[in-house]
Design a protein around this motif. Structure first.
Motif, mmCIF file in Angstrom:
data_model
loop_
_atom_site.group_PDB
_atom_site.id
_atom_site.type_symbol
_atom_site.label_atom_id
_atom_site.label_comp_id
_atom_site.label_asym_id
_atom_site.label_seq_id
_atom_site.Cartn_x
_atom_site.Cartn_y
_atom_site.Cartn_z
ATOM 1 N N THR A 1 34.703 -29.936 6.868
ATOM 2 C CA THR A 1 33.342 -30.112 6.374
ATOM 3 C C THR A 1 32.359 -29.797 7.491
ATOM 4 O O THR A 1 32.392 -30.433 8.548
ATOM 5 N N LEU B 1 28.214 -29.206 8.381
ATOM 6 C CA LEU B 1 26.902 -29.575 7.866
ATOM 7 C C LEU B 1 25.808 -29.039 8.775
ATOM 8 O O LEU B 1 25.948 -29.033 10.000
ATOM 9 N N TYR C 1 22.866 -33.769 10.373
ATOM 10 C CA TYR C 1 23.618 -35.023 10.445
ATOM 11 C C TYR C 1 22.691 -36.226 10.533
ATOM 12 O O TYR C 1 23.034 -37.250 11.105
ATOM 13 N N ARG D 1 21.355 -39.960 5.535
ATOM 14 C CA ARG D 1 22.267 -41.076 5.670
ATOM 15 C C ARG D 1 23.655 -40.685 6.116
ATOM 16 O O ARG D 1 24.620 -41.427 5.939
ATOM 17 N N ILE D 2 23.779 -39.538 6.684
ATOM 18 C CA ILE D 2 25.089 -39.081 7.147
ATOM 19 C C ILE D 2 25.493 -39.868 8.389
ATOM 20 O O ILE D 2 26.611 -40.372 8.488
ATOM 21 N N LEU E 1 24.685 -27.998 2.051
ATOM 22 C CA LEU E 1 24.586 -29.370 2.557
ATOM 23 C C LEU E 1 24.501 -30.363 1.400
ATOM 24 O O LEU E 1 25.183 -31.403 1.405
ATOM 25 N N ASP F 1 27.971 -30.687 -0.168
ATOM 26 C CA ASP F 1 28.961 -31.425 0.617
ATOM 27 C C ASP F 1 28.535 -32.859 0.899
ATOM 28 O O ASP F 1 29.390 -33.739 1.031
ATOM 29 N N ARG F 2 27.229 -33.071 1.039
ATOM 30 C CA ARG F 2 26.718 -34.429 1.288
ATOM 31 C C ARG F 2 25.469 -34.651 0.448
ATOM 32 O O ARG F 2 24.340 -34.497 0.913
ATOM 33 N N ASP G 1 24.075 -37.179 -0.250
ATOM 34 C CA ASP G 1 23.280 -38.284 0.260
ATOM 35 C C ASP G 1 22.422 -37.854 1.453
ATOM 36 O O ASP G 1 21.839 -38.699 2.136
ATOM 37 N N SER G 2 22.290 -36.552 1.677
ATOM 38 C CA SER G 2 21.457 -36.067 2.773
ATOM 39 C C SER G 2 20.006 -35.970 2.326
ATOM 40 O O SER G 2 19.656 -35.162 1.459
#
Length: 552
Positions: A285, A287, A290, A293-294, A422, A425-426, A428-429
């Motif tokens: 993974t 990104l 970062y 909330r990563i 991003l 994959d996340r 919550d970013s």
């Protein structure tokens, strides 16, 4: 490994070809993310006639003093590329690809100073295909890592090539490494760690030991070089302070916005070390950001903070123990990363990012050393079948890493695509939703923009510019109550933000709350008495009289 015969020339050729082939994929990419403000929108780099502004201005054309970044060589390289290509993105990417190939070859040659060419090739290919380098190479502004890394690696190579029995560097080597040090610093400030990295090179060469007599004799031998490095650092710091008006960044990474003490900043910084380890050993993974909330702010000891301390301590202690036991190559592998990453680790100075994959470019040489060391050990296996199996496993590992890099490179095609990755994959970013909100707003997709703004603010409402943009968009759409609520939250948190005071005043006026509007107008005018928008609103209220506008 001894299964395949490799010479320095053939190893360098294979390394260069692998690097060129992998990143040829980037030639179809455009300008993405920081490329936009630093290249497309920075008028300085559109003409070589702006040489003075390029060399003596901050790296960032807007807010550069706050970020305290000065990289004149990197900015100059953008201007040269623009002049040669008339701003064609493919040319910029071709330059990055060539620079990366040169850096990878230097990695191979430096590894050859400590390992056989076959083992060095394994380490160099590991460096070449590793996915953590994609951001540095496939995003144009990642060039700073290579422009700093190339002279750093070249200096290490010169330093290492001194005869093993000679501790004192010649005058030529001293002058050459000092010059390379200066060039690296002008490309990126993290090159300041080069003198310590040279000490690690000498550790791997066995030129000094942690014994009083050895240390004293070693320092005396390299004292002229140390003084030359100090002179370069002083000159650089003086020029940097003149260009920026200071040395320390005034703007910190987003997580720092809610932290109150230096101890909390360090705890948060320690949480990056498990991320570093994952990126080096299992980079599935990747990104672009970062931030929260990563990686969340740490106000007390957390699991990731404890893990980070264990990793950092383990590397340093392990490196010292390896040095004491006379295993200089192991010491180099263990200590290179914490030394090279220190300027951007947020442990000494809090900077604008908590973790950025591009910053691992030079530090990841430690993994190349470890890979070459492992290849050297496996190459000494008694069984020919065992050596063959190790070769097959090594090739499979390199192919998998290369495949991950090949998939990642096209994702840097544009800002929207890399942030869509991003968000994929996340989800919550907060940063991903913020950037996608901007893109949707610009494209006229108001439903998507509204959704992304709401999600971004929900995830992390502690960025003043995000709150400004979300509030402005809400008012633009006629969602007056929501816009005023956001502006009021922002004013309470950042009372000296003029844009938020304007938005709160405008929203209050539109809602008929002239008392609140007057309060915001006066608060804003105390910040900037000449602000035309606030003065215009004040004049309108004065003309309307105290009874107009539904005052309450």
């Amino acid at each position: 490994m001894n299964v395949v015969y490799v010479t320095r020339r053939s190893g360098a050729a294979v390394t260069a070809l692998a690097a060129l082939a992998l990143y040829a994929l980037s030639l179809r990419n455009g300008f993405a993310y920081d490329d936009v403000p630093l290249i497309l929108l920075d008028a300085r780099v559109h003409s070589l006639r702006n040489l003075r502004d390029i060399l003596f201005g901050p790296y960032w054309p807007v807010g550069g003093e706050e970020l305290a970044i000065w990289r004149p060589l990197t900015t100059l390289s953008f201007a040269v590329d623009w002049a040669l290509s008339d701003g064609r993105a493919a040319w910029f990417h071709a330059t990055n690809t060539a620079l990366n190939a040169a850096a990878c070859v230097l990695v191979f040659l430096l590894l050859c100073e400590f390992f056989t060419p076959a083992a060095a090739l394994v380490g160099a290919l590991l460096f070449t295909v590793h996915p953590v380098h994609v951001e540095a190479v496939a995003n144009v502004v990642g060039r700073a890592e290579m422009l700093a890394g190339i002279p750093m690696l070249a200096a290490c190579l010169l330093w290492a090539r001194r005869p093993a029995a000679e501790t004192r560097p010649t005058r030529l080597i001293t002058l050459a490494t000092a010059a390379l040090f200066a060039v690296a610093l002008l490309a990126k400030e993290s090159a300041a760690m080069l003198p310590l990295l040279l000490l690690l090179i000498d550790t791997a060469r066995g030129r000094w030991r942690l014994e009083r007599g050895s240390v004293v004799a070693y320092v005396r031998a390299i004292l002229p070089a140390l003084l030359a490095f100090l002179a370069v650092l002083v000159a650089y710091a003086t020029a940097r302070a003149a260009a920026l008006g200071g040395l320390v960044p005034a703007r910190a990474h987003p997580a720092a916005a809610v932290l109150e003490s230096r101890a909390e900043l360090i705890l948060t910084a320690l949480q990056a070390w498990p991320v570093y380890l994952r990126l080096l050993l299992f980079p599935r993974t990747l990104l672009i950001d970062y931030g929260p909330r990563i990686i969340m702010p740490a106000t007390a000891w957390t699991g990731p903070a404890v893990a980070g301390l264990v990793i950092l301590t383990g590397l340093v202690v392990g490196g010292v123990v390896a040095h004491l036991r006379g295993n200089g190559r192991a010491a180099l592998a263990l200590l290179w990363f914490p030394v090279a990453i220190l300027p951007v680790s947020n442990l000494l100075v809090t900077i604008g990012v908590l973790v950025a994959e591009r910053t691992l470019y030079v530090p990841s040489f430690a993994l190349a050393v470890a890979g070459a060391g492992a290849a050297a050990v496996l190459g000494r296996l008694a069984s020919r079948a065992g050596r063959g199996a190790a070769l097959v496993l090594g090739v499979v590992g390199l192919v998998l890493l290369g495949a991950r890099s090949a998939v990642r490179v096209p994702e840097w095609e544009s800002t929207e695509r890399i942030f869509a990755a991003l968000a994929r994959d996340r989800p919550d970013s907060s940063r991903a939703h913020w950037v996608l909100a901007r893109a949707a707003r610009q494209a006229g997709d108001r439903d998507a923009a509204r959704e992304h703004f709401a999600r971004a603010v929900q995830l992390w409402p502690y960025r003043d510019l995000l709150v400004v943009e979300a509030a402005a968009f809400a008012l633009e759409e006629g969602r007056l109550a929501e816009g005023r609520e956001l502006a009021a939250f922002g004013v309470e948190r950042w009372p000296r933000n003029l844009a938020l005071q304007r938005l709160l005043a405008a929203a209050s006026l539109d809602l008929g709350d002239t008392a609140a509007a007057r309060a915001s107008i006066e608060a804003g005018l105390r910040l900037d008495p000449a602000d035309p928008m606030l003065n215009q609103m004040r004049a309108a209220l004065t003309a309307a009289g105290p009874g107009e506008g539904g005052e309450r």
